[in-house]
Motif scaffolding. Structure first.
Motif, short mmCIF file in Angstrom:
data_model
loop_
_atom_site.label_atom_id
_atom_site.label_comp_id
_atom_site.label_asym_id
_atom_site.label_seq_id
_atom_site.Cartn_x
_atom_site.Cartn_y
_atom_site.Cartn_z
N ASP A 58 0.44 -1.09 0.00
CA ASP A 58 -0.56 -0.04 -0.08
C ASP A 58 0.74 1.48 0.02
OD1 ASP A 58 -2.05 -1.16 -0.16
OD2 ASP A 58 -2.77 -1.45 2.48
N GLN A 61 2.64 1.53 -3.71
CA GLN A 61 1.18 2.27 -4.45
C GLN A 61 1.18 3.48 -3.86
OE1 GLN A 61 -2.36 -0.13 -4.40
NE2 GLN A 61 -3.11 0.93 -6.40
N GLU A 62 1.21 4.08 -2.93
CA GLU A 62 0.28 5.54 -2.84
C GLU A 62 2.07 6.41 -2.92
OE1 GLU A 62 -1.86 7.65 -1.67
OE2 GLU A 62 -1.91 6.05 -1.39
N ASP A 64 4.07 5.76 -5.30
CA ASP A 64 4.18 5.80 -6.78
C ASP A 64 2.99 7.18 -7.02
OD1 ASP A 64 6.08 4.18 -6.76
OD2 ASP A 64 5.27 2.49 -7.63
N PHE A 65 2.12 6.80 -6.63
CA PHE A 65 0.98 7.74 -7.00
C PHE A 65 1.19 9.41 -6.62
CE2 PHE A 65 -3.57 9.53 -5.85
CZ PHE A 65 -3.57 10.07 -7.58
N ILE A 115 2.92 -5.02 -6.76
CA ILE A 115 3.19 -3.78 -7.09
C ILE A 115 2.45 -3.84 -9.07
CG2 ILE A 115 3.70 -1.47 -7.51
CD1 ILE A 115 6.36 -2.33 -5.21
N ALA A 116 2.72 -3.96 -9.64
CA ALA A 116 2.15 -4.02 -10.95
C ALA A 116 0.29 -4.79 -10.99
CB ALA A 116 3.61 -4.75 -12.24
N ARG A 118 -0.76 -4.85 -8.74
CA ARG A 118 -2.14 -3.80 -7.55
C ARG A 118 -2.18 -2.05 -8.57
NH1 ARG A 118 -1.82 -2.73 -1.96
NH2 ARG A 118 -2.19 -4.91 -1.53
N ARG A 119 -1.29 -1.79 -9.08
CA ARG A 119 -1.81 -1.07 -10.16
C ARG A 119 -2.35 -1.27 -11.16
NH1 ARG A 119 3.90 0.19 -12.05
NH2 ARG A 119 3.70 0.93 -10.33
N THR A 122 -5.91 -1.18 -9.65
CA THR A 122 -6.34 -0.31 -9.30
C THR A 122 -6.83 0.42 -11.31
OG1 THR A 122 -4.93 0.16 -7.73
CG2 THR A 122 -5.93 1.70 -8.18
N GLN A 123 -6.02 0.28 -12.65
CA GLN A 123 -6.44 1.33 -13.39
C GLN A 123 -7.60 0.81 -13.56
OE1 GLN A 123 -2.66 0.38 -15.61
NE2 GLN A 123 -1.76 2.47 -14.41
#
Length: 177
Positions: A58, A61-62, A64-65, A115-116, A118-119, A122-123
């Protein structure tokens, strides 16, 4: 009372006593609480590591965002990302040891794959919703910040509260300007 019924009662009493005392004679049962406690401790540690892995994912991911939005300085991003990747890789290695997994990929590669994934999720979820909810919220926040940066042009004649250029009424007392 005859002798036959006494033997029957005695046999029945011995059977009940043997049945009740049976757990005391088994050696595995004596080891049971220690083994059970070891298993519970191992499962507790595994659960804690899985939770920590989720937290690291998490956070990555945050991070990166936030980097994509420009919320953090460009020079801080690589150091924070490497730190989180190292923490996540250590957690994955500990999980591998606990679960006694034989893995072919390194922990870092598996972490990047997670991570990929999860990304992508999310997308896909954002695409399914049909709106860029985060983008809309970020735009509204930016608009409000610009509005707040507006300098005051005076003070209310009734209460003395500072007024903005766009105010038609005093925000504190409501007096028409």
């Amino acid at each position: 009372m005859d002798i036959g019924s006494l033997f029957l009662i005695l046999a029945l009493a011995l059977a009940v006593i043997f049945f009740i005392a049976q757990p005391f004679f088994k050696s595995e049962e004596k080891k049971g609480p220690a083994v059970k406690e070891a298993i519970e401790t191992r499962e507790h540690l595994r659960s804690a590591l899985l939770a920590e892995e989720e937290q690291v994912l998490d956070a990555l991911q945050e991070l990166d965002f936030d980097d994509a939005l420009g919320k953090i300085p460009a020079e801080d991003y690589p150091a924070q990302r490497i730190s989180l990747l190292n923490q996540g890789a250590n957690v994955m290695r500990q999980l591998d040891q606990i679960e006694e997994r034989d893995v072919t990929q390194s922990a870092e590669d598996r972490l990047e794959a997670a991570i990929a994934a999860r990304r992508a999720d999310t997308q896909a979820n954002a695409g399914a919703a049909g709106i860029g909810a985060r983008d809309a919220i970020e735009d509204r926040i930016a608009t409000r910040r610009r509005a707040r940066e507006e300098k005051s042009v005076g003070f209310c004649t009734k209460c003395g509260h500072p007024l903005q250029k766009s105010d038609k009424f005093c925000p504190k007392c409501g007096t028409a300007l």
